[in-house]
Scaffold this motif. Structure first.
Motif, short mmCIF file in Angstrom:
data_model
loop_
_atom_site.label_atom_id
_atom_site.label_comp_id
_atom_site.label_asym_id
_atom_site.label_seq_id
_atom_site.Cartn_x
_atom_site.Cartn_y
_atom_site.Cartn_z
N ILE A 53 -61.93 -19.07 72.19
CA ILE A 53 -61.70 -19.45 70.81
C ILE A 53 -63.03 -19.22 70.10
O ILE A 53 -64.03 -19.85 70.44
CB ILE A 53 -61.27 -20.93 70.67
CG1 ILE A 53 -59.99 -21.21 71.45
CG2 ILE A 53 -61.13 -21.30 69.20
CD1 ILE A 53 -58.73 -20.65 70.86
N LEU A 54 -63.03 -18.27 69.18
CA LEU A 54 -64.24 -17.92 68.43
C LEU A 54 -64.28 -18.72 67.14
O LEU A 54 -63.29 -18.78 66.42
CB LEU A 54 -64.21 -16.42 68.09
CG LEU A 54 -65.32 -15.93 67.16
CD1 LEU A 54 -66.66 -15.92 67.88
CD2 LEU A 54 -64.98 -14.53 66.63
N LEU A 99 -68.20 -11.58 62.01
CA LEU A 99 -69.31 -11.41 62.96
C LEU A 99 -70.34 -10.42 62.44
O LEU A 99 -71.53 -10.57 62.73
CB LEU A 99 -68.79 -10.98 64.33
CG LEU A 99 -68.05 -12.03 65.13
CD1 LEU A 99 -67.63 -11.48 66.49
CD2 LEU A 99 -68.89 -13.29 65.32
N LEU A 100 -69.91 -9.40 61.72
CA LEU A 100 -70.87 -8.44 61.17
C LEU A 100 -71.81 -9.14 60.18
O LEU A 100 -73.01 -8.88 60.17
CB LEU A 100 -70.15 -7.28 60.47
CG LEU A 100 -69.47 -6.28 61.40
CD1 LEU A 100 -68.65 -5.29 60.58
CD2 LEU A 100 -70.49 -5.55 62.28
N LYS A 101 -71.27 -10.02 59.36
CA LYS A 101 -72.08 -10.71 58.35
C LYS A 101 -72.81 -11.92 58.94
O LYS A 101 -73.93 -12.22 58.54
CB LYS A 101 -71.21 -11.15 57.19
CG LYS A 101 -72.04 -11.78 56.09
CD LYS A 101 -71.37 -11.76 54.77
CE LYS A 101 -72.34 -12.31 53.73
NZ LYS A 101 -71.70 -12.46 52.45
N ASN A 102 -72.15 -12.62 59.87
CA ASN A 102 -72.70 -13.86 60.44
C ASN A 102 -72.61 -13.79 61.97
O ASN A 102 -71.69 -14.34 62.56
CB ASN A 102 -71.91 -15.07 59.93
CG ASN A 102 -71.95 -15.17 58.42
OD1 ASN A 102 -73.00 -15.35 57.84
ND2 ASN A 102 -70.79 -15.03 57.79
N ALA A 115 -72.86 -21.65 72.21
CA ALA A 115 -73.45 -20.93 71.09
C ALA A 115 -73.70 -19.49 71.52
O ALA A 115 -74.23 -19.25 72.61
CB ALA A 115 -74.76 -21.59 70.66
N VAL A 116 -73.30 -18.53 70.67
CA VAL A 116 -73.44 -17.11 71.00
C VAL A 116 -74.00 -16.35 69.81
O VAL A 116 -73.97 -16.82 68.67
CB VAL A 116 -72.08 -16.49 71.42
CG1 VAL A 116 -71.57 -17.11 72.71
CG2 VAL A 116 -71.04 -16.59 70.31
N ARG A 117 -74.48 -15.16 70.11
CA ARG A 117 -74.88 -14.19 69.08
C ARG A 117 -74.06 -12.93 69.36
O ARG A 117 -74.02 -12.46 70.49
CB ARG A 117 -76.36 -13.88 69.14
CG ARG A 117 -76.77 -12.77 68.16
CD ARG A 117 -78.26 -12.56 68.11
NE ARG A 117 -78.91 -13.44 67.16
CZ ARG A 117 -78.89 -13.28 65.84
NH1 ARG A 117 -78.22 -12.28 65.32
NH2 ARG A 117 -79.52 -14.11 65.05
N ALA A 118 -73.43 -12.40 68.31
CA ALA A 118 -72.59 -11.21 68.42
C ALA A 118 -73.37 -9.97 68.01
O ALA A 118 -74.19 -10.02 67.08
CB ALA A 118 -71.36 -11.36 67.55
N ARG A 155 -70.42 -7.44 71.71
CA ARG A 155 -70.93 -8.15 72.88
C ARG A 155 -71.42 -9.50 72.37
O ARG A 155 -72.20 -9.59 71.44
CB ARG A 155 -72.06 -7.38 73.54
CG ARG A 155 -72.70 -8.16 74.69
CD ARG A 155 -73.56 -7.28 75.58
NE ARG A 155 -72.69 -6.52 76.46
CZ ARG A 155 -72.69 -5.20 76.60
NH1 ARG A 155 -73.52 -4.46 75.90
NH2 ARG A 155 -71.86 -4.62 77.43
N LEU A 156 -70.88 -10.56 73.00
CA LEU A 156 -71.35 -11.92 72.70
C LEU A 156 -72.28 -12.34 73.82
O LEU A 156 -71.92 -12.26 74.99
CB LEU A 156 -70.18 -12.90 72.64
CG LEU A 156 -69.10 -12.67 71.59
CD1 LEU A 156 -68.09 -13.81 71.64
CD2 LEU A 156 -69.69 -12.55 70.20
#
Length: 159
Positions: A53-54, A99-102, A115-118, A155-156
């Motif tokens: 769940i993103l 995800l592109l913007k945030n 917590a992840v970074r895409a 990729r997360l």
């Protein structure tokens, strides 16, 4: 053996245009409800494909947006690949713009909030990931063949 037959059947069904038309209206809603009822421990669609769940900030509103997604876990538990297939329909799914913007987001994975970074994959890195994704779930090739846009792969990675 029975699971392998079930997976093959699901792959065949999920490759159809009818599935692409109907599935986006019931699978995410069903997954959100079951995920909430089980306090993050169960996603029904994850019985066939792993799922997260993103939660990411909306690209336009900045408000949190929650989306159940199939994913491909990476070796060693370091991250996940997310596939913006939109069930083989035209147009990128909204979560990809988010995800592109945030790129800083959160996933719920097997009941744990992480917590992840895409990062949008491009070039050879994307090509290698795409080959892995097709080995993992071949119907993605059918989705790509039906549409003109290139399916976005993210990729997360844990933050």
């Amino acid at each position: 053996m029975a699971r392998a037959v079930g997976v093959k059947l699901m792959q065949k069904v999920s490759s159809t245009k009818l599935f692409a038309k109907i599935a986006p209206h019931f699978i995410p809603a069903m997954d959100k409800a079951v995920h909430k009822l089980t306090r993050g421990k169960v996603m029904l669609s994850a019985r066939m494909l792993p799922g997260v769940i993103l939660t990411a900030k909306g690209a336009k509103t900045g408000e949190p947006r929650t989306t159940p997604l199939a994913c491909m876990p990476e070796e060693g538990g370091t991250g996940w690949l997310l596939i913006g297939s939109n069930f083989g329909r035209p147009g990128h799914p909204a979560w990809t713009a988010n995800l592109l913007k945030n790129p800083e987001a959160q996933v719920s994975w097997k009941g744990e909030d992480i917590a992840v970074r895409a990062r949008l994959l491009e070039g050879e890195e994307r090509a290698a990931a795409w080959r892995a994704v097709l080995g993992f779930w071949p119907p993605y090739a059918t989705y790509q063949a039906r549409i003109e846009r290139e399916i976005r792969l993210f990729r997360l990675e844990r933050r």
